[in-house]
Structures are given as C-alpha cells and as structure tokens.
Design an enzyme around this catalytic site. Structure first.
Site, PDB file in Angstrom:
ATOM      1  N   GLN A 113      13.325 -12.052  14.467  1.00 11.87           N
ATOM      2  CA  GLN A 113      12.294 -12.426  13.491  1.00 11.87           C
ATOM      3  C   GLN A 113      11.811 -13.846  13.773  1.00 11.87           C
ATOM      4  O   GLN A 113      10.850 -14.298  13.172  1.00 11.87           O
ATOM      5  CB  GLN A 113      12.845 -12.393  12.060  1.00 11.87           C
ATOM      6  CG  GLN A 113      13.334 -11.037  11.611  1.00 11.87           C
ATOM      7  CD  GLN A 113      14.085 -11.135  10.304  1.00 11.87           C
ATOM      8  OE1 GLN A 113      13.516 -10.962   9.224  1.00 11.87           O
ATOM      9  NE2 GLN A 113      15.367 -11.422  10.393  1.00 11.87           N
ATOM     10  N   VAL A 115      10.200 -17.160  15.423  1.00  7.32           N
ATOM     11  CA  VAL A 115       8.962 -17.411  16.189  1.00  7.32           C
ATOM     12  C   VAL A 115       9.149 -18.616  17.116  1.00  7.32           C
ATOM     13  O   VAL A 115       8.214 -19.060  17.758  1.00  7.32           O
ATOM     14  CB  VAL A 115       7.774 -17.667  15.222  1.00  7.32           C
ATOM     15  CG1 VAL A 115       7.526 -16.454  14.350  1.00  7.32           C
ATOM     16  CG2 VAL A 115       8.003 -18.923  14.367  1.00  7.32           C
ATOM     17  N   HIS A 131       8.129 -11.025  14.577  1.00 10.40           N
ATOM     18  CA  HIS A 131       7.168 -11.824  13.793  1.00 10.40           C
ATOM     19  C   HIS A 131       6.342 -12.711  14.706  1.00 10.40           C
ATOM     20  O   HIS A 131       5.785 -13.717  14.272  1.00 10.40           O
ATOM     21  CB  HIS A 131       7.907 -12.686  12.739  1.00 10.40           C
ATOM     22  CG  HIS A 131       8.502 -11.860  11.635  1.00 10.40           C
ATOM     23  ND1 HIS A 131       9.521 -12.310  10.833  1.00 10.40           N
ATOM     24  CD2 HIS A 131       8.237 -10.598  11.215  1.00 10.40           C
ATOM     25  CE1 HIS A 131       9.848 -11.369   9.963  1.00 10.40           C
ATOM     26  NE2 HIS A 131       9.095 -10.312  10.178  1.00 10.40           N
ATOM     27  N   CYS A 139      -4.715 -11.168  20.121  1.00 11.58           N
ATOM     28  CA  CYS A 139      -5.987 -10.576  19.695  1.00 11.58           C
ATOM     29  C   CYS A 139      -5.705  -9.569  18.583  1.00 11.58           C
ATOM     30  O   CYS A 139      -4.873  -8.677  18.747  1.00 11.58           O
ATOM     31  CB  CYS A 139      -6.655  -9.850  20.887  1.00 11.58           C
ATOM     32  SG  CYS A 139      -8.052  -8.836  20.370  1.00 11.58           S
ATOM     33  N   CYS A 142      -6.946  -5.782  19.957  1.00 11.24           N
ATOM     34  CA  CYS A 142      -6.252  -4.971  20.987  1.00 11.24           C
ATOM     35  C   CYS A 142      -4.824  -5.430  21.219  1.00 11.24           C
ATOM     36  O   CYS A 142      -4.142  -4.927  22.107  1.00 11.24           O
ATOM     37  CB  CYS A 142      -7.042  -5.040  22.310  1.00 11.24           C
ATOM     38  SG  CYS A 142      -6.930  -6.643  23.133  1.00 11.24           S
ATOM     39  N   CYS A 169     -11.274  -7.699  25.058  1.00 11.02           N
ATOM     40  CA  CYS A 169     -12.068  -6.774  24.219  1.00 11.02           C
ATOM     41  C   CYS A 169     -13.040  -7.518  23.309  1.00 11.02           C
ATOM     42  O   CYS A 169     -13.779  -6.898  22.533  1.00 11.02           O
ATOM     43  CB  CYS A 169     -11.124  -5.928  23.350  1.00 11.02           C
ATOM     44  SG  CYS A 169     -10.495  -6.823  21.916  1.00 11.02           S
ATOM     45  N   GLY A 206      22.489 -13.841  11.799  1.00 12.98           N
ATOM     46  CA  GLY A 206      21.752 -14.957  11.197  1.00 12.98           C
ATOM     47  C   GLY A 206      20.504 -14.563  10.443  1.00 12.98           C
ATOM     48  O   GLY A 206      19.482 -15.246  10.529  1.00 12.98           O
ATOM     49  N   SER A 208      19.091 -13.110   6.463  1.00 11.47           N
ATOM     50  CA  SER A 208      19.440 -12.770   5.070  1.00 11.47           C
ATOM     51  C   SER A 208      19.046 -11.331   4.763  1.00 11.47           C
ATOM     52  O   SER A 208      19.343 -10.812   3.695  1.00 11.47           O
ATOM     53  CB  SER A 208      18.712 -13.721   4.110  1.00 11.47           C
ATOM     54  OG  SER A 208      17.297 -13.570   4.286  1.00 11.47           O
ATOM     55  N   ASN A 251      27.065 -13.630  10.094  1.00 15.40           N
ATOM     56  CA  ASN A 251      26.218 -14.407   9.189  1.00 15.40           C
ATOM     57  C   ASN A 251      27.077 -15.380   8.377  1.00 15.40           C
ATOM     58  O   ASN A 251      28.250 -15.134   8.127  1.00 15.40           O
ATOM     59  CB  ASN A 251      25.427 -13.480   8.257  1.00 15.40           C
ATOM     60  CG  ASN A 251      24.148 -14.139   7.770  1.00 15.40           C
ATOM     61  OD1 ASN A 251      23.320 -14.592   8.564  1.00 15.40           O
ATOM     62  ND2 ASN A 251      24.012 -14.252   6.455  1.00 15.40           N
TER      63      ASN A 251
HETATM   64  N1  APR Z   1      25.225 -19.011  11.624  1.00 13.28           N
HETATM   65  C1  APR Z   1      25.203 -17.850  10.904  1.00 13.28           C
HETATM   66  N2  APR Z   1      24.388 -17.657   9.830  1.00 13.28           N
HETATM   67  C2  APR Z   1      23.591 -18.688   9.480  1.00 13.28           C
HETATM   68  C3  APR Z   1      23.572 -19.931  10.162  1.00 13.28           C
HETATM   69  C4  APR Z   1      24.447 -20.065  11.280  1.00 13.28           C
HETATM   70  N3  APR Z   1      24.514 -21.195  12.008  1.00 13.28           N
HETATM   71  N4  APR Z   1      22.666 -20.750   9.553  1.00 13.28           N
HETATM   72  C5  APR Z   1      22.138 -20.039   8.524  1.00 13.28           C
HETATM   73  N5  APR Z   1      22.682 -18.806   8.482  1.00 13.28           N
HETATM   74  C6  APR Z   1      22.355 -17.697   7.586  1.00 13.28           C
HETATM   75  C7  APR Z   1      21.917 -18.097   6.197  1.00 13.28           C
HETATM   76  O1  APR Z   1      23.042 -18.178   5.347  1.00 13.28           O
HETATM   77  C8  APR Z   1      21.015 -16.917   5.808  1.00 13.28           C
HETATM   78  O2  APR Z   1      21.758 -15.840   5.282  1.00 13.28           O
HETATM   79  O3  APR Z   1      21.229 -17.061   8.172  1.00 13.28           O
HETATM   80  C9  APR Z   1      20.429 -16.466   7.152  1.00 13.28           C
HETATM   81  C10 APR Z   1      18.992 -16.928   7.342  1.00 13.28           C
HETATM   82  O4  APR Z   1      18.200 -16.226   6.405  1.00 13.28           O
HETATM   83  P1  APR Z   1      16.684 -16.679   6.170  1.00 13.28           P
HETATM   84  O5  APR Z   1      16.610 -18.160   6.047  1.00 13.28           O
HETATM   85  O6  APR Z   1      16.127 -15.818   5.090  1.00 13.28           O
HETATM   86  O7  APR Z   1      15.951 -16.321   7.563  1.00 13.28           O
HETATM   87  P2  APR Z   1      15.465 -14.884   8.012  1.00 13.28           P
HETATM   88  O8  APR Z   1      16.365 -13.829   7.494  1.00 13.28           O
HETATM   89  O9  APR Z   1      15.244 -14.950   9.488  1.00 13.28           O
HETATM   90  O10 APR Z   1      14.019 -14.777   7.280  1.00 13.28           O
HETATM   91  C11 APR Z   1      13.238 -13.648   7.600  1.00 13.28           C
HETATM   92  O11 APR Z   1      11.398 -14.603   6.363  1.00 13.28           O
HETATM   93  O12 APR Z   1      10.209 -16.525   5.924  1.00 13.28           O
HETATM   94  C12 APR Z   1      10.184 -15.321   6.600  1.00 13.28           C
HETATM   95  O13 APR Z   1       9.039 -14.754   8.541  1.00 13.28           O
HETATM   96  C13 APR Z   1      10.074 -15.560   8.068  1.00 13.28           C
HETATM   97  O14 APR Z   1      11.213 -14.496   9.906  1.00 13.28           O
HETATM   98  C14 APR Z   1      11.399 -15.073   8.618  1.00 13.28           C
HETATM   99  C15 APR Z   1      11.788 -14.028   7.597  1.00 13.28           C
END
Ligand code: APR
Length: 280
Positions: A113, A115, A131, A139, A142, A169, A206, A208, A251
């Site tokens: 996810q 970027v 993402h 584009c 296309c 395109c 990593g 949520s 996580n």
């Molecule tokens: N090791 C393991 N887990 C970790 C670490 C680490 N070093 N640091 C943070 N985390 C955990 C956090 O506790 C959390 O549960 O990683 C998770 C990150 O969750 P988010 O911050 O919600 O990120 P993500 O799940 O990638 O968000 C998804 O939301 O904002 C949009 O498009 C954006 O791609 C993103 C999407």
C-alpha cells in the site's frame, strides 16, 4: 510479546514459509517507519496527529476530477510536504528481508500500500504498488505509467499547458498515488486478486488493515479455504487436499484481521526485527 514466544513464532513462520508453495507479502506503512517515514494510524501516525490532514486527503481526488489543471498547479507550487522528503529515505532491514525471501524463491509477489518506492529501491522484483507510487505519474485513461522526469512539468506550467497529456492515448496524466475515493488502477487490482487467490501463504507486514479494498485481500484468501472445505466436506480424501492458506501477521499491534480470526497468528513486533529473523 515475550522473547521466547517471539522466537517460537519466528521459527514457526520460517517453517511455514519454507513449506509453502506460493507465499506472497502484503505490506503497509508500518514497513517504512523504521526508514523514518511516519505511518498513518500508529501512535505517531500522520492521521493520528493531524486528523485535519486526513480530511484534506479525502478531497484530493475530487479536486483533481473537478479541475486537473488546478490540481497540477497546486502540486507544482505547494511545498514538497511529506511526499517530497520520500526521495531521501532508504529501505530498512524489513524491506531487505523480503528481497532475501524473493531471492530464495520463497516469496513470489509483494503487494504494497506504500507509495514510498522503498520496496522497489530495496530490489523487490515482483511488486504490485496497490496505491501507486510518489515517484510515478499515471494516465487516468489507459493506465500508462511514467517517471516524473518524462514530462517538463515546469515548462507545461509556464506555457499554461497543464495537465500533462499521455503520449500514448492523449488522456489526462496525474500523480500515480491513488487517493481516497479513487479506483485502484485496474491492472494492479486484477493482478492483486489473482495473487490472493493463488497464494497458500500470506505474510501481512505493517498494516492496520482498515483501508479497503486492500484489506479485502486477506479475507479473499481466507474465503478460498472455507469454500474448498465446504466443497470437500463429506469426503475425507478430498478434505486432505483442501488448499489451506496460512495467513501470518507481523505488526506492532493486533488488527481487525487478528480480532476476526482471518490471520492464523500474529508476530507482534517490528518488521525491521522480525522479517530478517524469519529470513535467517
Ligand atoms: N513494525 C511493525 N508494525 C508497525 C511498525 C513497525 N516498525 N510501525 C508501525 N507499525 C504498525 C502500526 O501499529 C499500524 O498497525 O503498522 C500499522 C500501520 O497502519 P497504518 O498507519 O494505518 O498504515 P496502512 O495500514 O499502510 O494504511 C493504509 O491508508 O492512509 C491510507 O493510503 C494510505 O496506504 C495507506 C492506507
């Protein structure tokens, strides 16, 4: 999580991956916090600390649709913001561990996810940027991807010729990063679904797991087992052949996948520590 339990789970994950036929990794912002890029919803997350920023992010794609030219002017004139610094960040041991597993022929695909292009910079070859990427343009007609330097954006702005147009395109080109409310590019969406169906082990690192449709992928993999069990129910022989999917979370904290029993187990710790230990 106690060290002993942690080590046992790392051994178990290593055995599960070594014994799998098709392991894929799904990653989120938690992979990159050890590279100095804040996540979104963790204790120091961007949205956690600044809910206003999240609300603004929800409008981004709408602004683009309403006036692509203005979207580009704002993008080119505003301060670089969080995305601007991304170029200066380096992959961390968590990214490198996934490259190791891919080189061993165990990890077949990484769906991220993020970027921040850190998986690409670490050397992951089979990568789906669900993402998009801050380093690319796309584009909207296309789906062609471009590197940013394939357009002279400053000149287009000076000559009032924004938004950039696709050389293939003629469609409108935007940043590749997928905004809230923006459809996942069809090619990446389809390939990710295929990987979720094909895999017999999913390593979720990593994230949520609260943002859809990405968070559907583990549920689709889990669903495959349940459907196969239903079909095989009654014939013991067939039960032995049910394609079992093992879903492992790495996580810092439990997620809805943990709570809903979608994952088989969670190794609660930092991806930068746990993934290298598994690869080892
Ligand atoms: N090791 C393991 N887990 C970790 C670490 C680490 N070093 N640091 C943070 N985390 C955990 C956090 O506790 C959390 O549960 O990683 C998770 C990150 O969750 P988010 O911050 O919600 O990120 P993500 O799940 O990638 O968000 C998804 O939301 O904002 C949009 O498009 C954006 O791609 C993103 C999407």
């Amino acid at each position: 999580m106690g060290r002993l339990i942690m080590n046992e789970l790392i051994q178990r994950a290593a055995r599960d991956i070594a014994g799998s036929g098709y392991t894929i990794a799904l990653t989120g912002a938690g992979m990159s916090t050890e590279s100095g890029i804040p996540d979104f919803r963790g204790p120091q997350g961007v949205w956690t600390k600044n809910p206003e920023a999240e609300k603004r992010a929800y409008r981004g794609y709408q602004d683009f649709l309403q006036d692509p030219g203005r979207y580009w002017k704002e993008r080119l004139t505003s301060s670089t913001g969080a995305l601007g610094e991304l170029g200066a960040r380096e992959p961390n041991p968590g990214h490198h561990a996934l490259v190791e597993l891919e080189k061993m022929g165990l990890l077949k695909c990484t769906i991220t996810q993020n970027v921040d292009a850190l998986h690409e910079r670490a050397g992951t070859r089979h990568l789906l940027e669900y993402h998009g990427s801050f380093a690319k343009l796309r584009c909207v007609s296309c789906n062609a991807r471009f590197r940013r330097d394939e357009f002279d954006l400053e000149r287009l702005m000076r000559e009032d010729r924004l938004p950039p147009r696709c050389s293939k395109c003629g469609g409108i080109v935007k940043g590749d990063t997928v905004g809230f409310g923006e459809p996942i590019p069809e090619d990446v969406a389809n390939q990710s679904l295929e990987e979720a169906w094909k895999c017999d082990l999913m390593l979720i690192c990593g994230t949520s797991a609260v943002v859809y449709p990405f968070a559907n992928l583990p549920r689709i993999a889990r669903q495959k087992t349940r459907e196969a069990q239903r079909e095989a129910a009654g014939s013991l022989a067939a039960m032995g052949r049910v394609p079992v999917v093992t879903i492992i979370e790495v996580n810092a904290e439990p997620t809805p996948l943990t709570q809903d029993g979608v994952s088989d187990y969670i190794i609660q710790g930092k991806t930068g520590d746990v993934l290298p230990a598994i690869a080892e």
